[in-house]
Scaffold this active site. Structure first.
Site, mmCIF file in Angstrom:
data_model
loop_
_atom_site.group_PDB
_atom_site.id
_atom_site.type_symbol
_atom_site.label_atom_id
_atom_site.label_comp_id
_atom_site.label_asym_id
_atom_site.label_seq_id
_atom_site.Cartn_x
_atom_site.Cartn_y
_atom_site.Cartn_z
ATOM 1 C CD GLU A 94 -2.748 -0.466 2.712
ATOM 2 O OE1 GLU A 94 -3.388 -1.425 3.106
ATOM 3 O OE2 GLU A 94 -2.604 0.579 3.381
ATOM 4 C CB CYS A 107 1.797 7.559 3.656
ATOM 5 S SG CYS A 107 1.898 6.311 4.956
ATOM 6 C CB CYS A 114 4.582 -5.429 9.822
ATOM 7 S SG CYS A 114 5.413 -4.625 11.215
ATOM 8 C CB CYS A 118 0.976 -3.138 16.642
ATOM 9 S SG CYS A 118 2.647 -2.518 16.872
ATOM 10 C CB CYS A 121 -1.273 -2.625 13.190
ATOM 11 S SG CYS A 121 -0.570 -2.232 11.586
ATOM 12 C CB SER A 193 6.257 6.107 12.012
ATOM 13 O OG SER A 193 5.562 5.709 13.165
ATOM 14 C CG LEU A 217 3.850 6.920 23.966
ATOM 15 C CD1 LEU A 217 5.187 6.404 24.466
ATOM 16 C CD2 LEU A 217 3.661 8.389 24.375
ATOM 17 C CB CYS A 335 -3.524 0.920 9.214
ATOM 18 S SG CYS A 335 -3.653 2.627 9.705
#
Ligand code: SAH
Length: 353
Positions: A94, A107, A114, A118, A121, A193, A217, A335
């Site tokens: 993406e 972006c 990944c 998380c 996500c 990021s 965070l 995302c």
């Protein structure tokens, strides 16, 4: 798929050395670099000032790893464009174009999938397929520029993947797009990021690029962070915040804290106090982002009223904070969700997806 190398990943210096190795004059490196990184062509046959013989010689050794747009969603509200790019090995990723007053921002993804895990996500659900090359990261930017016929001035590395888990290619990419002879995008206009890979944050700081480092965070205690971000089992918040302070000391760049607001999980009064404590101890800015709910998990976003109340509380305590404006609301999948739905649709035979 071939095993030829990705020519777009070569720095200008590396291109010069390659020309030497194959017995070509140094100006050939300038020509190739110009075609790839200024004219942004994606096929050797389009490099019209190079002889057929030279192009054959190059294509024996190299390939331009493509980032081919195979699906584009365009927002009727704000011009946001979401792309599915197909790579030379069939993988898809993406990329998003965001149109701001100050310029076009792209972006990009830094990996296919990944492995950070998380909980909120979608990019990480099927794990990591592979790292992207520097050229494939730059290729996403160039593909968008070719599509819209305008220059891209800003890059955010906030798509799928963890850039600091693909450190060498990521830093090569920064140098590549920053190259004066090429895309010449200022480091000040680049933000990357990370979920907080501490040793790599130190290494990046020592490179002293003027890029902005954003730290995901999402929680203000180790205990809570571990519940939503498995990487928190490896690095404590205190270690991460030390690395953030080091990054600021080395680069002079203020840290951006990203904080995705999840209803009832990280938006309580206690969390607000935690944010005040943390942001007060690092030269920083907080981005509050209502979480984008994904089908595979039950997390819900904090509502606009509660988000605003939290922002006001932080501001009263002299914390720099913004609520990130949602772009492309009418084409909301992102995302990693767009990629997942694209793969699922094509798996079930819907080739038009
Ligand atoms: N691996 C990097 C960059 C990838 S994601 C990182 O962790 O920072 C970019 C940002 O989007 C991160 O802050 C990430 O936590 C956040 N994000 C991922 N999924 C999200 C979702 N469903 N809603 C809101 N933010 C999300």
């Amino acid at each position: 798929m071939s095993d030829k190398r990705d020519i777009r990943s070569l720095s200008y210096e590396q291109m010069r050395r390659e020309m030497e190795i194959i017995g070509e004059k140094p100006f050939r490196a300038d020509q190739l670099f110009d075609w790839l990184h200024n004219k942004k062509v994606t096929d050797f046959s389009l490099m019209t000032n190079l002889s057929g013989k030279f192009r054959d010689k190059i294509s024996e050794k190299f390939e331009i790893y493509c980032t081919k747009p195979v699906k584009v969603l365009v927002s009727g509200l704000d011009g946001t464009r979401k792309y599915i790019h197909r790579l030379h090995d069939g993988n898809v990723i993406e990329t998003v174009l965001l149109k701001y007053d100050y310029g076009n921002t792209v972006c990009i993804s830094s990996q296919v999938g990944c492995r950070m895990g998380c909980r909120f996500c979608a990019s990480t659900i099927d794990g990591l397929a592979r790292n992207l090359t520097a050229g494939e990261m730059a290729g996403q930017v160039y593909s968008v520029e070719n599509d819209i016929g305008e220059r891209v001035s800003h890059i955010v590395v906030m798509g799928s993947g963890e850039p600091l888990d693909n450190y060498e290619n990521f830093t090569d990419f920064i140098e590549l797009v920053n190259e004066k002879k090429g895309a010449n995008i200022s480091c000040r206009n680049i933000t990357a990021s990370t979920c907080g890979i501490v040793p790599k944050m130190y290494e990046l700081a020592d490179r002293k690029y003027a890029i902005t480092l954003a730290l995901s965070l999402h929680a203000t205690t180790d205990e809570k962070r571990r519940q939503i971000m498995p990487v928190a089992n490896k690095y404590s918040l205190e270690e991460i915040l030390d690395a953030c302070r080091y990054y600021f000391d080395r680069t002079g760049r203020r840290i951006t804290f990203e904080y995705s607001l999840i209803e009832g999980v990280n938006d309580t009064d206690e969390d607000a106090q935690g944010l005040i404590r943390i942001a007060g101890s690092v030269n920083s800015h907080i981005n509050l982002i209502p979480v984008n709910p994904i089908a595979e998990r039950s997390y819900r976003a904090t509502g606009p009223k509660a988000a605003l109340a939290l922002k006001n509380k932080l501001e009263k305590n002299h914390i720099n904070v913004t609520i990130r404006r949602e772009m492309g609301r009418d084409i909301s999948a992102s995302c990693g969700q767009l990629r997942r739905s694209f793969i699922n649709d094509t798996d079930t035979g819907d080739q038009n997806a």
